[in-house]
Design a protein around this motif. Structure first.
Motif, PDB file in Angstrom:
ATOM      1  N   VAL A   1       0.840  -1.202   0.000  1.00 21.85           N
ATOM      2  CA  VAL A   1       0.000   0.000   0.000  1.00 21.85           C
ATOM      3  C   VAL A   1       0.872   1.248   0.000  1.00 21.85           C
ATOM      4  CG1 VAL A   1      -1.897   1.192   1.164  1.00 21.85           C
ATOM      5  CG2 VAL A   1      -1.738  -1.314   1.278  1.00 21.85           C
ATOM      6  N   ALA A   2       1.964   1.213   0.765  1.00 20.67           N
ATOM      7  CA  ALA A   2       2.875   2.361   0.816  1.00 20.67           C
ATOM      8  C   ALA A   2       3.476   2.645  -0.555  1.00 20.67           C
ATOM      9  CB  ALA A   2       3.981   2.101   1.839  1.00 20.67           C
ATOM     10  N   ARG A   3       3.746   1.606  -1.334  1.00 26.66           N
ATOM     11  CA  ARG A   3       4.302   1.820  -2.677  1.00 26.66           C
ATOM     12  C   ARG A   3       3.301   2.554  -3.566  1.00 26.66           C
ATOM     13  NH1 ARG A   3       6.528  -3.666  -1.816  1.00 26.66           N
ATOM     14  NH2 ARG A   3       8.764  -3.419  -1.522  1.00 26.66           N
ATOM     15  N   ALA A   4       2.026   2.245  -3.409  1.00 30.72           N
ATOM     16  CA  ALA A   4       1.005   2.958  -4.185  1.00 30.72           C
ATOM     17  C   ALA A   4       0.948   4.425  -3.767  1.00 30.72           C
ATOM     18  CB  ALA A   4      -0.357   2.297  -3.996  1.00 30.72           C
ATOM     19  N   ILE A   5       1.069   4.690  -2.461  1.00 26.31           N
ATOM     20  CA  ILE A   5       1.064   6.068  -1.977  1.00 26.31           C
ATOM     21  C   ILE A   5       2.292   6.807  -2.486  1.00 26.31           C
ATOM     22  CG2 ILE A   5       1.222   7.503   0.101  1.00 26.31           C
ATOM     23  CD1 ILE A   5      -0.519   5.396   1.510  1.00 26.31           C
ATOM     24  N   ARG A   6       3.445   6.142  -2.477  1.00 27.29           N
ATOM     25  CA  ARG A   6       4.663   6.755  -3.010  1.00 27.29           C
ATOM     26  C   ARG A   6       4.446   7.205  -4.451  1.00 27.29           C
ATOM     27  NH1 ARG A   6       9.582   2.790  -4.034  1.00 27.29           N
ATOM     28  NH2 ARG A   6       7.913   1.904  -5.284  1.00 27.29           N
ATOM     29  N   TYR A   7       3.835   6.364  -5.264  1.00 25.51           N
ATOM     30  CA  TYR A   7       3.562   6.725  -6.658  1.00 25.51           C
ATOM     31  C   TYR A   7       2.665   7.954  -6.736  1.00 25.51           C
ATOM     32  CZ  TYR A   7       1.208   6.538 -11.196  1.00 25.51           C
ATOM     33  OH  TYR A   7       0.661   6.871 -12.412  1.00 25.51           O
ATOM     34  N   LEU A   8       1.647   8.018  -5.896  1.00 24.44           N
ATOM     35  CA  LEU A   8       0.669   9.098  -5.975  1.00 24.44           C
ATOM     36  C   LEU A   8       1.209  10.431  -5.461  1.00 24.44           C
ATOM     37  CD1 LEU A   8      -2.534   7.131  -4.924  1.00 24.44           C
ATOM     38  CD2 LEU A   8      -1.949   7.968  -7.218  1.00 24.44           C
ATOM     39  N   VAL A   9       2.219  10.417  -4.604  1.00 25.73           N
ATOM     40  CA  VAL A   9       2.803  11.687  -4.167  1.00 25.73           C
ATOM     41  C   VAL A   9       3.948  12.125  -5.076  1.00 25.73           C
ATOM     42  CG1 VAL A   9       2.197  11.227  -1.763  1.00 25.73           C
ATOM     43  CG2 VAL A   9       4.513  10.725  -2.558  1.00 25.73           C
ATOM     44  N   SER A  10       4.440  11.217  -5.913  1.00 25.08           N
ATOM     45  CA  SER A  10       5.573  11.539  -6.778  1.00 25.08           C
ATOM     46  C   SER A  10       5.102  12.191  -8.078  1.00 25.08           C
ATOM     47  CB  SER A  10       6.358  10.271  -7.116  1.00 25.08           C
ATOM     48  OG  SER A  10       5.685   9.503  -8.103  1.00 25.08           O
ATOM     49  N   ASP A  11       6.052  12.759  -8.816  1.00 25.25           N
ATOM     50  CA  ASP A  11       5.730  13.377 -10.099  1.00 25.25           C
ATOM     51  C   ASP A  11       5.453  12.334 -11.180  1.00 25.25           C
ATOM     52  OD1 ASP A  11       5.923  15.912  -9.093  1.00 25.25           O
ATOM     53  OD2 ASP A  11       8.021  16.179  -9.657  1.00 25.25           O
ATOM     54  N   GLU A  12       5.728  11.083 -10.902  1.00 32.77           N
ATOM     55  CA  GLU A  12       5.376  10.027 -11.856  1.00 32.77           C
ATOM     56  C   GLU A  12       3.872   9.981 -12.074  1.00 32.77           C
ATOM     57  OE1 GLU A  12       7.332   7.836 -13.658  1.00 32.77           O
ATOM     58  OE2 GLU A  12       8.977   9.138 -13.025  1.00 32.77           O
ATOM     59  N   SER A  13       3.113  10.428 -11.101  1.00 36.44           N
ATOM     60  CA  SER A  13       1.646  10.411 -11.208  1.00 36.44           C
ATOM     61  C   SER A  13       1.090  11.797 -11.472  1.00 36.44           C
ATOM     62  CB  SER A  13       1.043   9.845  -9.915  1.00 36.44           C
ATOM     63  OG  SER A  13       1.382  10.661  -8.803  1.00 36.44           O
ATOM     64  N   ARG A  14       1.885  12.672 -12.078  1.00 37.65           N
ATOM     65  CA  ARG A  14       1.469  14.067 -12.240  1.00 37.65           C
ATOM     66  C   ARG A  14       0.225  14.234 -13.101  1.00 37.65           C
ATOM     67  NH1 ARG A  14       6.251  13.268 -14.977  1.00 37.65           N
ATOM     68  NH2 ARG A  14       6.211  13.490 -17.236  1.00 37.65           N
ATOM     69  N   TRP A  15      -0.156  13.214 -13.873  1.00 35.05           N
ATOM     70  CA  TRP A  15      -1.347  13.269 -14.721  1.00 35.05           C
ATOM     71  C   TRP A  15      -2.474  12.414 -14.155  1.00 35.05           C
ATOM     72  CZ3 TRP A  15      -1.619  17.201 -17.661  1.00 35.05           C
ATOM     73  CH2 TRP A  15      -2.480  17.269 -18.750  1.00 35.05           C
ATOM     74  N   VAL A  16      -2.343  12.054 -12.866  1.00 33.99           N
ATOM     75  CA  VAL A  16      -3.309  11.155 -12.221  1.00 33.99           C
ATOM     76  C   VAL A  16      -4.011  11.907 -11.097  1.00 33.99           C
ATOM     77  CG1 VAL A  16      -3.622   9.003 -10.953  1.00 33.99           C
ATOM     78  CG2 VAL A  16      -1.886   9.145 -12.750  1.00 33.99           C
TER      79      VAL A  16
END
Length: 253
Positions: A216-231
């Motif tokens: 779950v933490a890995r999913a949160i990491r993705y969502l706070v990072s710029d990798e998810s800037r279009w999400v």
């Protein structure tokens, strides 16, 4: 997925998911402020962070008190000058009476207040500086469908309310460049080591174990990072497929 330039507030630390999120973000270079109701709950994590050289500050704050939440966010801004993201990992499981017609007023209120009110307080205080700055990421923690249905009607309503809140907030705050998403974990364990496990570790979907807080933490990491800037406006279920009610083993066929 560089986090070196991110200032992230993680609320609801002390064990399980909160500790996993703090450890994962801090170990990858983020400046993290971790908050829990009890300072003692943060002592071990803060000590480990100092040994690792993490940019981690541990703060005691009661998310049931708006003044305390405002003080927490003000401290982040004073010490770091900005707030890029907030991960709100607060909430309380409520089993109790499952049938609505037998539920007391107190049981109904507990499921809603424990899972909606703290998120409202923290999100309100965190979004304000993001509006002024013109961007940010807000990550809420709801619960996978199988978990919501396993709880009481009030728990289901509270966590379901968070899931419905996400697209509303994403729409409202899109003009300011603020992204709002949520993770929906399966049933999780609560004890985690402070060092993130190797990403090479493979957990088969056929395993019938509880969801690891690290997944779950890995999913949160993705969502706070710029990798998810279009999400934005998304609900990410992290439960190994448990909420699909599919077969868990090909051997059963």
């Amino acid at each position: 997925m560089s986090l070196a330039d991110k200032v992230v507030l993680v609320v609801g630390v002390g064990g399980g998911l909160g500790s996993a999120v703090v450890s994962l973000l801090a170990s990858e270079g983020a400046t993290v402020v971790g908050a829990a109701r009890s300072g003692a709950a943060l002592d071990g994590l803060a000590r480990h962070g100092r040994e690792k050289g993490w940019k981690l500050t541990a703060v005691a704050a009661d998310v049931g008190d708006q003044a305390d939440v405002d003080r927490l966010v003000a401290q982040v801004l004073k010490e770091h000058g900005r707030l890029d993201a907030v991960s709100i990992n607060v909430g309380h499981w409520h089993g109790g009476e499952g049938l609505l017609h037998k539920m007391s007023d107190e049981e109904w209120d507990a499921g809603l207040r424990g899972n909606l009110d703290p998120v409202f307080r923290v999100a309100r205080a965190s979004i304000r500086p993001m509006v002024e700055r013109g961007g940010g990421s807000v990550v809420l923690v709801s619960a996978a469908l199988a978990v919501r249905w396993a709880g009481s009607a009030s728990y289901c309503a509270g966590k379901g309310g968070l899931a419905d809140l996400v697209p509303k907030l994403a729409r409202d705050y899109r003009p300011w460049g603020i992204r709002v998403n949520a993770v929906l974990p399966g049933s999780m364990g609560h004890d985690v080591a402070f060092d993130p496990p190797s990403a090479d570790e493979r957990i088969p979907l056929t395993d019938q174990t509880t969801t690891s807080p690290w997944e779950v933490a890995r999913a949160i990491r993705y969502l706070v990072s710029d990798e998810s800037r279009w999400v934005t406006g998304t609900l990410v279920t992290v439960d190994g497929g448990a909420s699909t009610w599919g077969e868990t083993s090909a051997a059963s066929k």
